[in-house]
Design a protein around this motif. Structure first.
Motif, PDB file in Angstrom:
ATOM      1  N   SER A   1      71.352  41.816  52.822  1.00  0.00           N
ATOM      2  CA  SER A   1      71.733  40.588  53.529  1.00  0.00           C
ATOM      3  C   SER A   1      73.094  40.761  54.187  1.00  0.00           C
ATOM      4  O   SER A   1      73.332  40.250  55.282  1.00  0.00           O
ATOM      5  CB  SER A   1      71.776  39.403  52.567  1.00  0.00           C
ATOM      6  OG  SER A   1      70.508  39.171  52.017  1.00  0.00           O
TER       7      SER A   1
ATOM      8  N   ASP B   1      64.544  37.888  56.860  1.00  0.00           N
ATOM      9  CA  ASP B   1      65.079  38.138  55.517  1.00  0.00           C
ATOM     10  C   ASP B   1      64.056  37.647  54.498  1.00  0.00           C
ATOM     11  O   ASP B   1      63.907  36.446  54.289  1.00  0.00           O
ATOM     12  CB  ASP B   1      66.429  37.430  55.334  1.00  0.00           C
ATOM     13  CG  ASP B   1      67.167  37.919  54.094  1.00  0.00           C
ATOM     14  OD1 ASP B   1      66.541  38.588  53.246  1.00  0.00           O
ATOM     15  OD2 ASP B   1      68.376  37.636  53.967  1.00  0.00           O
ATOM     16  N   GLU B   2      63.354  38.562  53.886  1.00  0.00           N
ATOM     17  CA  GLU B   2      62.293  38.258  52.920  1.00  0.00           C
ATOM     18  C   GLU B   2      61.400  37.117  53.424  1.00  0.00           C
ATOM     19  O   GLU B   2      61.323  36.055  52.806  1.00  0.00           O
ATOM     20  CB  GLU B   2      62.900  37.905  51.561  1.00  0.00           C
ATOM     21  CG  GLU B   2      63.753  39.036  51.010  1.00  0.00           C
ATOM     22  CD  GLU B   2      64.261  38.749  49.615  1.00  0.00           C
ATOM     23  OE1 GLU B   2      63.521  38.144  48.831  1.00  0.00           O
ATOM     24  OE2 GLU B   2      65.400  39.127  49.317  1.00  0.00           O
TER      25      GLU B   2
HETATM   26 MG   LIG Z   1      69.660  39.086  50.189  1.00  0.00          MG
END
Ligand SMILES: [Mg+2]
Ligand SMILES: Nc1ncnc2c1ncn2[C@@H]1O[C@H](COP(=O)(O)OP(=O)(O)OP(=O)(O)O)[C@@H](O)[C@H]1O
Lengths: 366, 505
Positions: free
Chosen positions: B48, B168-169
């Motif tokens: 991240s 992100d995911e």
């Molecule tokens: Mg993360």
């Protein structure tokens, strides 16, 4: 996976590590201080715009608020209600409530003290006056917390509206049922017996309310920072869902903290009556409750930080008259100043956690 | 909005320090236009952080960024937006009460103060006509299923004119089928040369099925990568963890089962306040894992809120070991009940308090003998924190750091550590493995199984059917706020369960 090398700083010496531990706290001092200075600067520009000298303004504040024994007396006479009004904002704020109606609890506390004072006598009587002021103030602001918890009523709006109601009630009672027939042009409750008046402290030119304010702040700091109740309140103030999942008594905490804040504001009303005015009358409605909001925010709702900030603001308020006369500025000038500082303080909230020098560990790598 | 066509992004020698903690250490990554790149790494590896540096949310301590081969200074997320870089988060950022169309229009930076809805609708319809997948535009977003919301998030990025998307995911809140559908469309867009994608994921299956290339981070460094197909899953996981993954075998021990928690004829309102939750009977026994399956939004969240005392119950009763239960702290302590809500940072932590303070939530108000205490015991709190950080391998720059500064997976570990320490008789968990890397997933599931084997009664609410099939002794399905199906694991059949989840019983 060695988690430990992430935990322990690899700092060069212990001193740096201590420093690093202090930095997150330093953030809480440096940012409000910076905001205050920015507020001074912005107000200077405002004065320049009006064609007045900022230097003269701050010079007069110094002169009227802090330069001599006389000016200190002038300043300290305003400190006690400001401290207590600020606590009435700071305690609920630790639970995430923005209560801005402390003024209501101050006037009702004053009314309770003034009325009780006409029925009691002696040292015990004084205690009863103070207690009645605290109870009424506590009930008043505690009700705001209860409305929030039980009915979801926004506490900021309800506290403001209830402050208007409190002032209306105060006027009604002072001009009606509890009016001393002897008070002709300024309706008041009956003047207090000399034995019920709060006196001056030894060595300092200030009444005992200042000492009570200091004690109140220390007690509140201990409550928040050292007791488990305070810890639970901080959890609830930061994330109410997490507090609920932990089964913490969120409702009683909110009601308790708001009521305690209100009790301090009520006590401010007691000191205003018993130490300053000698009876409950319209002089009680002096706006201390509103300046208290600014003080609490500047102090980041930390009870100990309230003390110096309250002294500073009291000095500014004490200089209001002199500034009005010398600089030919309206009475509301200090309010403009307070408003500017307040806006900058609110803006500075966005800085927390953003400035790298305050993150733990930064100084260990130096 | 930038012109059409995919954009290439290259980050060179990115380093990001938080104090003395180096979250990214000289990481370079090259993502050619039109490729689908996957970013792998265990929790706290710096994934991240890397994408936040690319997007301008963080200003990297050092390093360079090239967009379409020219160097740019990414000082601010707005610069990224102007260059056509966009990001889709793990959790939705849509406004639930607005329709899909309204969400799209207000997301524009140049949204006018007065919106001409008719013209906007015309433009939107034209835009949608060019898109490979559709989302109903005039429904409030709150009515859309998770997969549709995620599609809408991606459409939003395309609508904003972004040609480089960071995901992100993106599939953690989706069912496997939804994930495949969404990623299939994304893959199609990259193949058509319309967008470039950088996806953070913990799921190898998705990475091998959809990505072209991977980059693997470990403790802030780039430790490997290559073309998908040339690097095996085993190699990937080994590089990620720095060692071969331990294959743990979870064994189900024989346990003595007797009823512990019982819900009878419960009635409550759901989130929207319009529908109701009606649970006739759930009995949870000691030494068993009861899996609650269901598509998100069918009452699982409300069930968790009822059990934690956050939702008003209008009728019915909850009993624990025969006593009425109202979810007070004293009751939870006496009956040794622990909760692990989903999204722990939002539901189980005080984000502005420190890691150490957050780890003390269970113990701060009792002394060693378990009696209520009035004074905080700072020393006990500090010791508790360092013990838990050590045992649960929580990566934090310091126990005094705010818990919100931890990576998603590390917040999860911290909360797990806090709740799973000591004797636990009843454990109520919701989606415990969201956002965890596979090693952490394994260790969480091990712990849940170990607790069961020691006699803990576990209620496992999960949207991950594989997780439930793997762990549960018994499965119930929630649909429309009701328990619509129940089966012991031995007789469980995925197809049948899936049908009940979809509401066709
Ligand atoms: Mg993360
Ligand atoms: N603002 C911050 N302040 C201090 N440390 C931070 C900050 N942001 C991230 N970190 C630290 O940097 C490390 C990397 O975090 P990051 O969020 O990039 O991990 P991640 O790879 O995304 O992990 P996850 O899979 O758990 O989401 C973590 O150890 C985290 O504690």
């Amino acid at each position: 996976m060695a988690a430990s090398d992430h935990i322990v700083g690899r700092g060069p010496n212990a001193g740096a590590r201590v420093f690093s531990g202090l930095m997150p706290r330093a953030e809480a001092v440096a940012i409000p201080l910076g905001a205050l200075l920015a507020g001074f600067l912005a107000f200077s520009l405002f004065l320049l715009f009006l064609g007045k000298s900022p230097a003269e303004f701050y010079g007069l504040v110094w002169k009227a608020g802090f330069s001599s024994a006389f000016s200190w007396q002038n300043t300290l006479s305003r400190v006690a209600p400001l401290i207590m009004a600020a606590l009435c904002v700071a305690l609920p704020a630790r639970l995430g409530l923005v209560v801005i109606g402390g003024e209501g609890a101050i006037v009702l506390g004053g009314l309770a003290a003034g009325v009780t004072g006409t029925h009691v006598a002696g040292p015990l009587g004084m205690v009863l006056m103070a207690l009645s002021a605290m109870v009424l103030g506590g009930l008043w602001i505690g009700a705001i917390g209860a409305l929030r918890i039980k009915r979801g009523v926004n506490e900021t709006i309800s506290s403001l509206l209830m402050a208007y109601i409190a002032i209306a009630l105060f006027n009604h009672f002072v001009e009606g049922p509890f009016r001393d027939p002897g008070s002709l042009n300024k309706p008041s409750t009956a003047p207090l017996d000399a034995a019920l008046r709060v006196g001056e402290m030894p060595f300092i030119a200030a009444h005992w309310g200042v000492a009570a304010g200091v004690i109140a702040c220390v007690l509140c700091w201990i409550l928040i920072d050292r007791t488990t109740l305070g810890f639970a309140a901080r959890i609830a103030g930061d994330n109410i869902r997490a507090a609920q999942v932990q089964g913490l008594p969120v409702g009683p905490l909110v009601i308790g903290f708001t009521a305690l804040g209100g009790a301090w504001a009520g006590l401010a009303g007691f000191f205003e009556v018993a130490a300053v005015h000698g009876s409950a009358n319209a002089s009680l409605i002096a706006g201390y409750g509103y300046t208290g909001i600014l003080i609490a925010f500047l102090a980041r709702h930390n009870p100990l930080a309230i003390l110096p900030v309250a002294v500073l603001m009291a000095g500014f308020e004490a200089s209001s008259g002199l500034i009005q006369r010398r600089m030919d500025l309206p009475d509301a000038t200090i309010l403009v100043f307070e408003g500017m500082v307040f806006i900058i303080i609110l803006l500075s909230e966005a800085l927390y956690g953003r400035l790298r020098i305050f993150s733990p560990g930064y100084w260990e790598s130096r | 909005m930038s012109g059409a066509g995919a954009i290439s992004v290259e980050a060179l020698h990115m380093t990001m320090r938080f104090g003395d903690f180096t979250a990214l250490d000289d990481v370079s990554i090259d993502i050619p236009a039109g490729s689908f790149h996957a970013l792998l790494g265990e929790n706290g590896a710096g994934k991240s952080t890397l994408v936040k540096c690319i997007m301008g949310f963080y200003r990297a301590t050092s390093g360079e960024l090239m967009v379409n081969s020219s160097q740019v200074k990414m000082t601010d997320p707005r610069v990224a937006q102007q260059l056509g870089l966009g990001m889709v988060y793990q959790h939705f950022t849509l406004v639930p009460s607005l329709t899909a169309a309204e969400n799209l229009v207000i997301s524009r930076a140049d949204a006018p103060a007065v919106i001409n809805w008719r013209a906007e609708h015309r433009r939107l319809t034209e835009f949608m006509a060019q898109m490979p997948f559709k989302v109903p535009l005039d429904q409030p977003v709150s009515r859309l299923a998770a997969g549709e919301k995620q599609k809408l998030e991606i459409l939003k990025q395309l609508y904003l004119g972004n040609r480089f998307l960071i995901l992100d995911e993106p599939t953690s809140v989706l069912t496997p089928a939804e994930a495949d559908e969404v990623l299939g469309h994304v893959r199609g867009l990259t193949e058509a040369g319309q967008i470039t994608v950088l996806m953070i994921s913990h799921k190898f299956r998705e990475v091998t099925a959809f990505a072209d290339a991977v980059t693997i981070l470990r403790r802030g460094r780039r430790v490997g990568g290559g073309k998908v197909g040339e690097i095996s899953v085993e190699e990937m996981s080994e590089t990620m963890m720095g060692k071969a993954p331990e294959t743990s075998e979870r064994r189900r021990a024989a346990t003595r089962q007797h009823p512990v928690l019982a819900l009878k004829a419960l009635r409550a309102k759901d989130r929207s306040g319009l529908k109701s939750i009606e649970i006739e009977n759930i009995t949870l026994k000691s030494g068993e894992i009861l899996g609650v399956a269901g598509i998100s939004g069918n009452g699982q969240m409300e069930l968790m809120e009822i059990l934690t005392g956050q939702r008003h119950v209008s009728a019915g009763e909850i009993t624990v070991k025969g006593d009425a239960f109202r979810a007070t702290r004293a009751e939870a302590r006496r009956h040794k009940i622990r909760y692990l809500p989903e999204e722990p940072l939002h539901n189980a932590c005080a984000p502005r308090m420190s890691v150490a303070e957050n780890l003390a939530f269970r113990i701060f108000d009792a002394d060693k003998g378990g009696r209520p205490s009035f004074w905080q015991d700072r020393r006990a709190m500090a010791k508790n924190a360092s013990d838990l950080i050590e045992t649960f391998k929580v990566k934090t720059s310091s126990p005094a750091a705010r818990i919100a500064s931890l990576s998603g997976g590390n917040v999860q570990r911290a909360v797990l550590g806090r709740e799973l320490t000591g004797d636990v008789d009843v454990l109520i968990v919701s989606n415990p493995c969201f956002g965890l890397d596979f090693a952490a997933v394994n260790s969480v599931r091990d712990r849940i199984m170990a607790a069961r084997n020691k006699g803990t009664a576990v209620l496992l609410i999960s949207e991950d059917l594989d997780e439930i099939m793997e762990l549960a002794d018994r499965i119930i399905v929630m649909s429309e706020g009701r328990v619509s199906f129940e089966t012991p694991i031995a007789a469980a059949n995925i197809v049948e369960i899936g049908q009940h989840m979809a509401g066709h019983g």
